[in-house]
Design a protein around this motif. Structure first.
Motif, PDB file in Angstrom:
ATOM      1  N   ASN A 298       0.081  -4.353  -1.170  1.00 16.19           N
ATOM      2  CA  ASN A 298       1.256  -3.755  -1.744  1.00 16.19           C
ATOM      3  C   ASN A 298       1.199  -2.042  -1.962  1.00 16.19           C
ATOM      4  O   ASN A 298       1.548  -1.511  -2.752  1.00 16.19           O
ATOM      5  N   ARG A 299       0.366  -1.649  -1.027  1.00 13.71           N
ATOM      6  CA  ARG A 299      -0.073  -0.219  -0.965  1.00 13.71           C
ATOM      7  C   ARG A 299       0.031   0.420   0.281  1.00 13.71           C
ATOM      8  O   ARG A 299      -0.183  -0.273   1.588  1.00 13.71           O
ATOM      9  N   LEU A 300       0.179   1.522   0.401  1.00 11.59           N
ATOM     10  CA  LEU A 300       0.138   2.557   1.543  1.00 11.59           C
ATOM     11  C   LEU A 300      -1.125   3.537   1.241  1.00 11.59           C
ATOM     12  O   LEU A 300      -1.541   3.940   0.197  1.00 11.59           O
ATOM     13  N   PHE A 301      -1.631   3.556   2.627  1.00 14.61           N
ATOM     14  CA  PHE A 301      -3.041   4.652   2.649  1.00 14.61           C
ATOM     15  C   PHE A 301      -2.861   5.468   3.849  1.00 14.61           C
ATOM     16  O   PHE A 301      -2.043   5.301   4.849  1.00 14.61           O
TER      17      PHE A 301
ATOM     18  N   SER B 146     -10.223   6.905   4.524  1.00 14.05           N
ATOM     19  CA  SER B 146      -8.689   6.440   3.863  1.00 14.05           C
ATOM     20  C   SER B 146      -8.591   6.978   2.304  1.00 14.05           C
ATOM     21  O   SER B 146      -9.497   6.639   1.514  1.00 14.05           O
ATOM     22  N   THR B 147      -7.361   7.546   2.249  1.00 16.40           N
ATOM     23  CA  THR B 147      -6.879   7.794   0.895  1.00 16.40           C
ATOM     24  C   THR B 147      -5.602   7.168   0.232  1.00 16.40           C
ATOM     25  O   THR B 147      -4.880   6.914   1.378  1.00 16.40           O
ATOM     26  N   PRO B 148      -5.501   6.680  -0.845  1.00 17.76           N
ATOM     27  CA  PRO B 148      -4.193   6.032  -1.287  1.00 17.76           C
ATOM     28  C   PRO B 148      -3.080   7.009  -1.086  1.00 17.76           C
ATOM     29  O   PRO B 148      -3.205   8.118  -1.305  1.00 17.76           O
ATOM     30  N   PHE B 149      -1.953   6.515  -0.789  1.00 13.09           N
ATOM     31  CA  PHE B 149      -0.738   7.238  -0.657  1.00 13.09           C
ATOM     32  C   PHE B 149       0.187   6.702  -1.711  1.00 13.09           C
ATOM     33  O   PHE B 149       0.862   7.395  -2.324  1.00 13.09           O
ATOM     34  N   ALA B 150       0.572   5.349  -1.815  1.00 14.39           N
ATOM     35  CA  ALA B 150       1.499   5.040  -2.719  1.00 14.39           C
ATOM     36  C   ALA B 150       1.548   3.510  -3.178  1.00 14.39           C
ATOM     37  O   ALA B 150       0.901   2.826  -2.138  1.00 14.39           O
ATOM     38  N   THR B 151       1.756   3.148  -4.406  1.00 14.45           N
ATOM     39  CA  THR B 151       1.728   1.496  -4.753  1.00 14.45           C
ATOM     40  C   THR B 151       3.026   1.206  -4.807  1.00 14.45           C
ATOM     41  O   THR B 151       3.970   2.117  -5.315  1.00 14.45           O
ATOM     42  N   LEU B 152       3.343   0.098  -4.160  1.00 13.38           N
ATOM     43  CA  LEU B 152       4.725  -0.241  -3.948  1.00 13.38           C
ATOM     44  C   LEU B 152       5.370  -1.723  -4.691  1.00 13.38           C
ATOM     45  O   LEU B 152       4.068  -2.472  -4.811  1.00 13.38           O
ATOM     46  N   PRO B 153       6.257  -1.939  -4.820  1.00 14.42           N
ATOM     47  CA  PRO B 153       6.512  -3.225  -5.382  1.00 14.42           C
ATOM     48  C   PRO B 153       6.654  -4.303  -4.522  1.00 14.42           C
ATOM     49  O   PRO B 153       7.545  -5.539  -4.760  1.00 14.42           O
ATOM     50  N   GLY B 154       6.439  -4.252  -3.220  1.00 12.92           N
ATOM     51  CA  GLY B 154       6.387  -5.276  -2.171  1.00 12.92           C
ATOM     52  C   GLY B 154       5.553  -4.843  -1.056  1.00 12.92           C
ATOM     53  O   GLY B 154       4.793  -3.835  -1.272  1.00 12.92           O
ATOM     54  N   ARG B 155       5.895  -5.598   0.065  1.00 11.83           N
ATOM     55  CA  ARG B 155       4.939  -5.157   1.654  1.00 11.83           C
ATOM     56  C   ARG B 155       5.849  -4.445   2.275  1.00 11.83           C
ATOM     57  O   ARG B 155       7.128  -4.825   2.713  1.00 11.83           O
ATOM     58  N   ALA B 156       5.120  -3.221   2.578  1.00 10.17           N
ATOM     59  CA  ALA B 156       6.012  -2.445   3.523  1.00 10.17           C
ATOM     60  C   ALA B 156       5.776  -2.676   4.973  1.00 10.17           C
ATOM     61  O   ALA B 156       4.970  -2.957   5.408  1.00 10.17           O
TER      62      ALA B 156
END
Length: 738
Positions: free
Chosen positions: A323-326, A335-345
């Protein structure tokens, strides 16, 4: 203006063409069977497109005042045959609308074609011809001011079904009536103009459609000269390039590591593709880069993801894992974190100025799709069009090169169409297409507003294996729409799930047919209870998780023995009918949190007990004699067998496996090695584990089957399959042509 003698009475609506002179109906270049009387009814409706035509008028026009027939029955039958030919429904009409106690109305836009079409030619790979047509709109869908069907010109085919002497004058009369009859409606329409004209780009029929239910969205990309898109070949998805001028399709040679790729995106300079391996059942997989000019594939260091796109600078990759974007730097793999999401992107796409990221968010529990966006720093996260459809079904958006439009797909009533937003606005989407095919997977040209997309129309046949002829042959006609089939233990009854997800039941000879489940419930498959009185279903309501239901075999109230807010799957009866074994769904059908093991549910007490040693297994099948439970590992690389008496497991087959089905005598189990070369169906002996290949992809005659699905076994334990003979093509539309 052509004279009546020069006019050819051909009209187009959607991907259909009707020749009012010869009585022929064509769909995407293929003739559609429609008897003469229903065709005459269709002609009357087309002549008065947009207007209500009463039953009395149809009676007078088609049958005449002196014919003695049951007109209500005859007209109803004709309308049903028209709808069958057009793939239309009364509940959700795209072409013929029923107005209670008033009559019928043709609601799709109609394009009139003239004789100039006979002498025009099109470029190779295109359907549309360069001629003038008059586009006439139909009735907008309720609550949707821009909802009308798309127009597309189709190839002309000659015939001689109508009397030659009167044909031209009939054509002229029909054309005149058509123009006059709907001119007033056109003036009064709520639409501001016709939808843009759709052109077919390819004729391969094997563009690989996406399957959102298995986290596979129909991604494609273009460098301006070629479109990179997966196609189906030899039972698997392979990457191909399509020439945007001619529609020529060429497969791209790829290394074995990504021999069946899923496309992420194309680099900003058009030189490098981001790929994953579609054959792997894991939800998170390695990412690879591959030059569009060929060569070797390079794996991105330290990256496991389920989708990815290039950053606007072309030096970094944005990828989705869990559930995260990197963001990963190509130069050092950091790799560095970009965003945490409420689902799968999925389907990550940057705006041309690099300021906004839009993507599709998939909920693995309720199986909905939605469009979201965030700023370039990943902080301003929000859904767009969140209440536009219920349940949400929007996905796969793409910006035009100048950022003027954002085009996406939306599923309504089981069919997908394209819509557009103006720039960065997130209100008032405008319709781009309106069937009758499912239009999906848009990709935009790098310059201008040309949109390329899939037109999906899967064609398939139900067949059974004939061991004597060593080939598949047609299955019984009443099962022609069946997708998953099971016979009762006494072999007197058969139940099946149809292609629309409804459950049916009939005698083995097709008599006493009933629909067991309501249209609102989507059924995955069903299994008979040992006494043949009940069915256990894996099914779900729209916007909800897969659940287990039981229902009487002759229909009635659906019962839900479980009440969980997570997916439950594959219910299978014990031999005494008092318990059910069930499992969870694999990652590709929705990666969700929580342990995944097989459970035994006591139907009397509703108590659940975990099957020992079943962690990481799914798709359980209880043998008819009750001695064994078969299951598949979550990576789909092993078929295992649980001995109920000894409470121990053993590996029955160490190969790719799917859709296990027990033989009626419990001495063997059949399964489909769907990810292996040639997709063999095996019979595994329970006593000694011996594998016997029963059939594979080479056993289809005619040469038009590229893949197939294992549906079940006949009364005589012979495999039944659904073979796909076509999926669809690439189409294009220019948004400036409205």
């Amino acid at each position: 203006m052509p004279s009546p003698s020069d006019t050819i009475s051909k009209v187009s609506f959607g991907v259909f063409e009707a020749d009012l002179q010869t009585g022929e109906l064509w769909k995407a270049g293929r003739r559609v069977k429609l008897q003469s009387q229903p065709f005459r009814v269709l002609t009357c409706l087309i002549e008065r497109a947009g207007e209500v035509v009463s039953r009395d008028e149809l009676q007078q026009r088609v049958w005449g005042p002196d014919t003695v027939v049951d007109f209500d029955h005859s007209i109803g039958t004709a309308i049903n045959k028209i709808r069958d030919a057009l793939g239309d429904t009364a509940d959700n009409p795209r072409f013929v609308e029923t107005l209670a106690k008033r009559g019928y109305r043709f609601i799709a836009p109609v394009a009139i074609r003239t004789a100039a079409l006979e002498t025009s030619t099109s470029g190779e790979g295109y359907v549309s011809d360069s001629v003038d047509v008059h586009v006439v709109p139909g009735v907008p869908t309720t609550g949707d001011a821009e909802s009308t069907s798309t127009h597309q010109d189709l190839p002309v085919r000659g015939s001689a079904l109508a009397p030659p002497k009167s044909g031209v004058w009939v054509a002229a009369a029909c054309l005149a009536a058509l123009l006059a009859g709907i001119g007033g409606f056109f003036a009064g329409s709520r639409r501001t103009g016709p939808l843009p004209r759709i052109e077919r780009l390819t004729r391969t029929d094997w563009i690989a459609p996406g399957t959102p239910a298995t986290e596979s969205l129909p991604a494609s990309a273009t460098d301006g000269l070629r479109i990179f898109i997966p196609v189906i070949s030899g039972g698997r998805s392979v990457l191909a390039q399509v020439d945007v001028r001619t529609g020529e399709v060429q497969k791209l040679p790829l290394p074995s590591e990504i021999s069946s790729p899923t496309l992420g995106d194309l680099s900003p300079d058009g030189s490098t593709l981001l790929l994953r391996n579609h054959l792997s059942p894991e939800s998170e997989q390695p990412l690879w880069t591959f030059s569009t000019g060929g060569g070797t594939a390079l794996r991105l260091a330290n990256v496991i993801a389920h989708d990815a796109t290039w950053m606007p600078d072309g030096k970094r990759v944005l990828y989705a894992a869990g559930n995260r974007l990197f963001i990963s730097r190509l130069e050092d793999g950091v790799s560095t974190p970009f965003a945490t999401l409420p689902g799968r992107a999925f389907w990550l796409r940057w705006s041309p100025d690099g300021q906004i990221l839009r993507f599709t968010l998939m909920d693995p529990v309720d199986h909905t799709l939605g469009l979201w966006e965030t700023s370039r720093d990943g902080r301003s996260l929000r859904p767009i069009l969140s209440n536009w459809t219920k349940p949400s079904s929007e996905c796969c958006g793409i910006w035009t090169g100048d950022g003027k439009y954002f085009v996406f797909q939306s599923d309504r009533g089981g069919s997908s169409d394209l819509w557009r937003l103006d720039g960065k606005q997130i209100v008032n989407p405008a319709r781009v297409t309106n069937g009758p095919l499912s239009f999906a997977g848009p990709v935009t040209s790098r310059i201008g507003h040309q949109i390329y997309f899939q037109g999906v129309e899967t064609q398939s046949l139900l067949q059974r294996y004939d061991a004597g002829r060593r080939e598949f042959v047609p299955a019984p006609g009443f099962l022609s729409d069946a997708n998953r089939i099971e016979y009762s233990r006494d072999r007197q009854w058969v139940t099946w799930t149809d292609l629309q997800g409804r459950q049916w039941r009939a005698k083995s000879d097709g008599t006493e047919l009933i629909q067991v489940t309501p249209d609102s419930l989507q059924v995955f498959h069903a299994h008979w209870s040992p006494d043949g009185k009940k069915l256990a279903l894996m099914a779900r309501e729209p916007g909800k998780a897969w659940q287990i239901y039981t229902v009487a075999a002759d229909g009635g109230t659906l019962e839900q023995p479980l009440h969980e807010n997570r997916n439950a799957a594959d219910p299978s009866w014990s031999d005494d009918g008092q318990s059910i074994v069930f499992g969870r769904i694999p990652d590709i059908m929705g990666k969700e949190d929580g342990p995944r093991a097989l459970q035994i549910l006591d139907l009397r007490t509703h108590k659940q007990t975990q099957l020992p040693g079943s962690e990481g297994l799914f798709s359980p099948r209880w043998s008819p004699d009750g001695r064994y439970i078969a299951a598949i590992s979550l990576d789909q690389r092993r078929l295992l067998l649980f001995d109920v008496a000894t409470r121990s497991w053993r590996t029955l087959a160490d190969t790719t496996a799917a859709d296990p089905v027990w033989a009626s005598d419990s001495k063997a189990i059949f399964f489909h090695a769907s990810s292996a070369d040639m997709q063999p169906i095996y019979r595994a002996s329970i006593s000694d584990g011996r594998l016997e290949q029963i059939a594979n992809l080479s056993d289809f005659s005619g040469g038009d089957t590229e893949d197939y699905f294992f549906c079940g076994l006949t009364i005589d334990n012979v495999p039944i399959v659904r073979s796909r003979t076509g999926t669809g093509n690439l189409y294009s539309v220019n948004l400036d042509s409205q």
